[in-house]
Each structure stands twice: as C-alpha cells, then as structure tokens.
Design an enzyme around this catalytic site. Structure first.
Site, mmCIF file in Angstrom:
data_model
loop_
_atom_site.group_PDB
_atom_site.id
_atom_site.type_symbol
_atom_site.label_atom_id
_atom_site.label_comp_id
_atom_site.label_asym_id
_atom_site.label_seq_id
_atom_site.Cartn_x
_atom_site.Cartn_y
_atom_site.Cartn_z
ATOM 1 N N TYR A 139 0.869 -1.184 0.000
ATOM 2 C CA TYR A 139 0.000 0.000 0.000
ATOM 3 C C TYR A 139 0.902 1.228 0.000
ATOM 4 O O TYR A 139 2.061 1.173 -0.412
ATOM 5 C CB TYR A 139 -0.902 -0.129 1.250
ATOM 6 C CG TYR A 139 -1.954 0.922 1.422
ATOM 7 C CD1 TYR A 139 -2.942 1.118 0.463
ATOM 8 C CD2 TYR A 139 -1.978 1.726 2.570
ATOM 9 C CE1 TYR A 139 -3.922 2.088 0.642
ATOM 10 C CE2 TYR A 139 -2.951 2.690 2.752
ATOM 11 C CZ TYR A 139 -3.925 2.873 1.787
ATOM 12 O OH TYR A 139 -4.887 3.831 1.962
ATOM 13 N N ARG A 192 -6.050 11.305 -10.409
ATOM 14 C CA ARG A 192 -5.316 11.926 -9.292
ATOM 15 C C ARG A 192 -4.853 10.820 -8.355
ATOM 16 O O ARG A 192 -5.422 10.590 -7.296
ATOM 17 C CB ARG A 192 -6.242 12.921 -8.561
ATOM 18 C CG ARG A 192 -5.515 13.912 -7.686
ATOM 19 C CD ARG A 192 -6.041 13.845 -6.251
ATOM 20 N NE ARG A 192 -5.666 12.616 -5.597
ATOM 21 C CZ ARG A 192 -6.303 12.071 -4.567
ATOM 22 N NH1 ARG A 192 -7.390 12.609 -4.084
ATOM 23 N NH2 ARG A 192 -5.868 10.949 -4.006
ATOM 24 N N GLU A 282 -12.154 6.145 -5.851
ATOM 25 C CA GLU A 282 -10.804 6.356 -5.343
ATOM 26 C C GLU A 282 -9.968 7.153 -6.331
ATOM 27 O O GLU A 282 -9.890 6.803 -7.514
ATOM 28 C CB GLU A 282 -10.162 4.978 -5.100
ATOM 29 C CG GLU A 282 -8.900 5.011 -4.296
ATOM 30 C CD GLU A 282 -9.100 5.361 -2.833
ATOM 31 O OE1 GLU A 282 -9.952 4.742 -2.174
ATOM 32 O OE2 GLU A 282 -8.392 6.262 -2.350
ATOM 33 N N ASP A 283 -9.344 8.189 -5.851
ATOM 34 C CA ASP A 283 -8.358 8.953 -6.621
ATOM 35 C C ASP A 283 -8.862 9.493 -7.964
ATOM 36 O O ASP A 283 -8.157 9.466 -8.972
ATOM 37 C CB ASP A 283 -7.062 8.132 -6.777
ATOM 38 C CG ASP A 283 -6.360 7.945 -5.416
ATOM 39 O OD1 ASP A 283 -6.950 8.351 -4.394
ATOM 40 O OD2 ASP A 283 -5.252 7.404 -5.372
ATOM 41 N N ASP A 305 -13.556 7.493 -0.834
ATOM 42 C CA ASP A 305 -12.548 7.288 0.194
ATOM 43 C C ASP A 305 -11.746 8.559 0.458
ATOM 44 O O ASP A 305 -11.374 8.850 1.594
ATOM 45 C CB ASP A 305 -11.618 6.172 -0.281
ATOM 46 C CG ASP A 305 -10.679 5.701 0.799
ATOM 47 O OD1 ASP A 305 -11.077 5.697 1.963
ATOM 48 O OD2 ASP A 305 -9.535 5.332 0.468
ATOM 49 N N ASN A 447 0.022 12.137 0.273
ATOM 50 C CA ASN A 447 0.728 10.891 -0.051
ATOM 51 C C ASN A 447 1.269 10.925 -1.468
ATOM 52 O O ASN A 447 0.746 11.653 -2.298
ATOM 53 C CB ASN A 447 -0.255 9.719 0.060
ATOM 54 C CG ASN A 447 -0.771 9.547 1.464
ATOM 55 O OD1 ASN A 447 -0.018 9.577 2.418
ATOM 56 N ND2 ASN A 447 -2.074 9.380 1.592
HETATM 57 O O1 LIG Z 1 -4.015 5.778 -0.582
HETATM 58 C C1 LIG Z 1 -3.703 6.381 0.463
HETATM 59 O O2 LIG Z 1 -2.700 6.138 1.120
HETATM 60 C C2 LIG Z 1 -4.622 7.431 0.993
HETATM 61 C C3 LIG Z 1 -5.436 7.985 -0.094
HETATM 62 O O3 LIG Z 1 -6.543 7.561 -0.344
HETATM 63 C C4 LIG Z 1 -4.817 8.985 -0.972
HETATM 64 O O4 LIG Z 1 -3.767 9.531 -0.666
HETATM 65 O O5 LIG Z 1 -5.425 9.229 -2.030
HETATM 66 MG MG LIG Z 2 -7.032 7.852 -2.388
#
Ligand SMILES: O=C([O-])CC(=O)C(=O)O
Ligand SMILES: [Mg+2]
Length: 591
Positions: A139, A192, A282-283, A305, A447
């Site tokens: 991860y 993203r 996500e993203d 998320d 991150n």
């Molecule tokens: O993935 C991760 O560590 C946390 C998250 O959702 C991001 O930064 O988009």
């Molecule tokens: Mg994310």
C-alpha cells in the site's frame, strides 16, 4: 394482426419481469441467462474441480508445499511437489525471510504480488500477521511507485479495465469477471493517483491495493472484491509518449462523453451485482469526485474514500488528540492547506461533529475552520471565482496570500495538510505554530511520502518536540533530544476496511454521513491510555482487525438505527457478528 399483438404482449410481459427473481427456481439470475433470447448473448461459464497441475496453478486453492500427503494423493499431486510437507507457519517464515532480503520497496512489492498470484491465502496470512511491516509495501507509499511503473511491472490482470472502447457494452465487460458475488468495488479513473497526479490506466495499482486491505484489514473475502480502472485517456504527456504505456493513448475525455461512460458503468454494476454492492470511488480528480458522489449517493451505495474516508480518519485523530491537547472540539481553530477532496471533506465532517456536540448550526461551526488553497486564504471576496465545494469556507476575512501569513494572523491550534504538495509546511510555518501553541496538532496528510507537507523529523525538530504529529504516509519514530517520538499515520486505511465490512454485513443500501461519524468515534475509542502517554493519537495497525470489527459494528448499528440496513433480524452482538464474518487466511482442508 392478432398474432402480432399477442407476440408484443408476450415480449412486454417478459420485459416486465424483474431480472433478479429467478424464472424457475429461487436462485438469483445474476447474469440474465434465464432471460436470454436468441439475440441476447450469454457467457458460457463452466465450473470444474481443480486438481493436479491446475490446482497448483490456481492461486485461490493452491497451498504449495503445505498440501498434506492425503491431499496430494486425492488430488493427483503426487510427484508434482517435492516430498516435504511444510506448515503454513513455516511457509510464512520462509517468505518473510526472503522478502526482507530485498533492498528496494518495489522489489518487495513485486514479490508480494507474485505471491498473491501464486497462493492467495499465504499472501493474506503474511499481510495480516505482519501488517505494520507489509502495509507500506503493498500500500502507501510503495503502491504509488508501483503505479508509476505499472506499465513495466504489469504481469497478469488483477482487475477489470473499462475503457472508452467499451462504451455501449460495459455490462458485457462486467460479465467477463469470473466472480459473481461481488460485495465491494474500488474504482478509479486514474486522474489523481495519491499526490502523484494523472497516471491514467496505471492507476490500477490503487484499487488492487485498497481491496487487498479490504480483505486483510476488514475481512472481506477476496473473491467478493473487484478492482476496476476506468480508462478515459490521460493528459500525462510522459505516458502518452511511452511505448510501454498500458492505457488508451489519447487525451482524457471530459463532459458528456465522460459522464455517459460513468453512468453506463454505474447502471451496469447495479444490474450485474444488485443494490448492495459497495462502490468506492478512489483517486478521481476533484472536479469529478464531488460531482460523482453527489450524483450517485441517493441512488447507489457509494463511498468516496478521499473525501469521506479521509474525513473520518482525520476526525478520529482530532477527537482523540483532544485528550492530549485539552479543550473541546469547538475550542479549537483549524487551518487547512489544500481545499480539494480531502481538505473540504475533513473540514465538513469536523464541522458536522462540532455542530452535533454543541447543538450549534453547521454554518456557525464552519467559521472555526479556515482553508488555504493555491491562491491563498479562502475568503468572501473570492466567492465568485470559487469552485462550489470551496464556497462554504469563504469567510469574512481580509485577503491573505500565503500559508505562513495565514498561520500568523489566524493563530490556529490545528494545522492540516491535504494539498498533495510536498514540503509546504516549512520551518517558519512549524515554528510559528509552536510559538503560540503549547502542543500544536500538525497533520501532514498528503501521499506518498514525497508529497508529505513535512516529514516527522521536521515536525518534531522544528517544533522542538512540542508537536503532536500524524501523516498520511508512514514515518519511522524520531529521536529528538533523547526522547523518542512515534508519529501516527492518519491514513484512510484505518477506516475504509471496517466501514465497508459494516456496510456489507448489515446489508446497508446507502451511505449516510452519520455512519462516517460512527466510524470516527469507533476508531478514536480504540486508543488506550498507554498509547496517549506516548503521544499517539491513533492505535497501532497491529490491532487493525479488532479495530475494523469495532468500526464495522458501530457503522452497522448506525445503519440499523437510520433504517438503511436490510439484513434482518439485526444480530444481537454486532461486534461478534462482524468478527464471525471476517475472512481468515488459514488453509482449508480438502476432501
Ligand atoms: O491511498 C492512500 O494512502 C490514501 C489515499 O486515499 C490517498 O492519498 O489518495
Ligand atoms: Mg485515495
């Protein structure tokens, strides 16, 4: 004439039939096979028992050297394996030894991915038993590097790719996935990826990584998890010019073309897997993330998320930090760097909790929270030009250009970085925060590690050991003037696995903000006095399965309370029920 009428009548009644009720017998007709007419195509699935060589090549059932003598006899494995029989524990020890030999995190990542492709239960056994060591491998932060290099490390497909080429037949693509009982989908469009920007189709590493955490940390069965990447092109020039790029080599589709593909996808998911599959966005880039969530939250079981998961984990950290900082939530003043999904999502959830705790209107509570974006402090005079998700944060205040200036004028007690931009909490910023706060709470959430607003070492050194610090990506403990400081990891990985388990086990049909607050509360409650003594505001990840069960129970309880749960009757003990639902990676015995 009459026969034409009759035919029309018949076909109309066929179309009226609910595809979920099986035509001839009680089993859900998930794939619409009972419905198929001569012009409708179906997938000719077969199910067979794996044995012999194919059993060793089937990652879901392969146990490698752990097959017993009896199993080797019964399943035609004799001679295909060397004579020794190893226990799962010994296999685990051997693999951990070999993974520790690799110098580079990306090599460890690849070793773990290979293991997952070879022996799924052993992969999860390693991940669960060594979670603190392996989380940064499968991860954040390593998954970020893996996405950047996905084109060259890509071996076997780990999820579904839905590209513009599939427009008009997304449902057929979903049907190609071999599993039928999907409970959680994590989907990205790659625009993203963490704080790394547009990685197009190579964003697939993220849904894959998130779902392996759903299983390892939240106990959702691997076969019930489906990673999906929607490929609408990329604006990343480097990828467009890369001969090994795995995605569509075109610029991103936007507007109607984009929303039509997304809509087809959302409808197909429901048609294929029903109402109760959780779809985690996500993203996605800001401009799509807010819109998709707003558009589908009333018709689908969706969860973003980056907006909601991050908000819930940060609220938990803030609430838990109150034990160290003192005062109530409403006594604190919050300043954010970054006003995108994470920034505004966190700000809104903090305001909501404050409002509930103090019985004060939400608008009033928002006034305790300020956000700085790339153009400076968000203030009333900028209202006209602000994107809609920033507008609630435009307070009456003179214009302020920089973060440092904002810190000095507003004197916040809590500083939260969610900008996706590394190195933005400078020495001056941290020193200013420490000049008027006994214990400033500093959260550098972006991150991966390269994008963190500051490092743990910087936070502790520049604040002269005063800061309570947490970050999105993991940092090692820091020694400052003889004292060891252990930074917390305010990463949404604390929340989404347990949250998803709670949603799935209660059969919730929608996500409500109160369920996010419940998750936050459950997480904050898991920090022990001994951990507070050490300055920690999050519990250690080594306790995550227990934490996830607690989160799941609180989320499920809220879903029942709100009338959103469909699993009836409500289990008497939701914690026990959550634990009983969780996937265990221990090998099963074969007859
Ligand atoms: O993935 C991760 O560590 C946390 C998250 O959702 C991001 O930064 O988009
Ligand atoms: Mg994310």
């Amino acid at each position: 004439m009459e026969s034409t009428m009759k035919e029309l009548g018949d076909s109309a009644s066929v179309l009226d039939l609910d595809p979920k009720t099986a035509v001839g017998g009680g089993v859900e007709d998930v794939y619409g096979e009972d419905f198929a007419t001569e012009d409708q195509l179906i997938t000719p699935w077969t199910v067979s028992v794996a044995s012999g060589y194919s059993l060793l090549r089937d990652p879901r059932h392969n146990k490698g050297l752990a097959f017993t003598e009896k199993e080797r006899d019964a399943h035609y494995l004799s001679g295909l394996l060397p004579p020794v029989v190893l226990s799962q524990q010994l296999q685990e020890k051997k693999l951990m030894n070999s993974i520790r030999q690799y110098q580079l995190p990306i090599q460890k990542y690849m070793a773990m991915m290979e293991l997952e492709e070879r022996n799924e239960r052993l992969f999860y056994k390693l991940l669960i038993d060594n979670v603190e060591e392996l989380l940064p491998v499968v991860y954040t932060p390593t998954v970020g590097e893996a996405c950047q290099k996905y084109g060259s490390i890509f071996r076997r497909p780990q999820g579904l790719y839905i590209s513009l080429k599939e427009k008009g037949r997304v449902l057929d693509v979903l049907k190609n996935w071999p599993e039928r009982s999907i409970q959680v989908i994590v989907v990205t469009d790659g625009e993203r990826i963490l704080g790394l920007g547009d990685l197009g189709c190579q964003g697939m590493g993220i849904p894959v990584g998130k779902l392996s955490l759903y299983t390892a940390l939240g106990g959702i069965r691997p076969s019930a998890c489906l990673p999906i990447t929607i490929d609408v092109g990329t604006n990343n020039e480097k990828l467009l010019n890369d001969e090994f790029y795995i995605g569509l080599k075109q610029r991103r589709a936007t507007g109607q073309e984009y929303s039509e593909l997304l809509h087809e996808f959302m409808s197909a998911v429901k048609q294929c897997y029903g109402e109760k599959v959780l779809i985690q966005f996500e993203d996605f880039a800001n401009h799509n993330a807010f819109e998709l969530l707003a558009k589908y939250r009333t018709s689908h079981l969706v969860f973003n998320d980056d907006i909601q998961g991050t908000a819930s984990v940060v609220l938990a950290g803030v609430v838990s930090a109150l034990k160290i900082l003192g005062g109530s939530l409403a006594d604190h003043k919050f300043l954010f760097l970054g006003a995108g999904e994470a920034g505004t999502g966190i700000a809104e959830l903090i305001a909501l909790e404050m409002s509930k705790r103090t019985n004060t209107p939400l608008e009033e509570c928002r006034k305790r929270i300020y956000l700085v974006d790339s153009k400076g402090l968000i203030v009333k005079s900028r209202l006209e030009s602000l994107q809609h998700f920033k507008q609630p944060w435009a307070h009456e205040h003179e214009s302020v250009k920089t973060l440092l200036e904002a810190v000095n004028t507003l004197k916040p007690t809590v500083l939260i970085g969610a900008s996706g931009m590394g190195k933005t909490f400078t020495k001056e910023v941290i020193e200013a925060m420490s000049s008027f706060n006994e214990k400033p709470l500093i959260m550098a959430l972006s991150n991966p590690t390269s994008q963190a607003e500051c490092t743990a070492e910087e936070a502790y050194t520049w604040s002269k050991g005063k800061a309570i610090f947490a970050s999105g990506s993991p940092f090692d403990p820091v020694e400052y003037e003889g004292k060891v400081f252990v930074p917390g990891q305010g990463n949404n990985a604390y929340i989404f696995p347990g949250f998803g388990l709670g949603v799935v086990m209660s059969g919730a049909i929608r996500v409500h903000d109160d369920m996010l607050l419940a998750a936050s509360e459950a997480l904050a409650e898991q920090v022990t006095d001994a951990e507070y003594e050490k300055g920690l505001i999050y519990p250690p990840f080594s306790k995550i399965r227990k934490i996830s069960a607690e989160i799941a129970a609180k989320v499920a309880a809220k879903a029942y309370e709100l009338g959103l749960a469909s699993r009836i009757p409500r289990p008497a003990s939701l914690v026990k029920y959550a634990e009983s639902c969780m996937y265990s990676p221990v090998y099963r015995n074969y007859r």
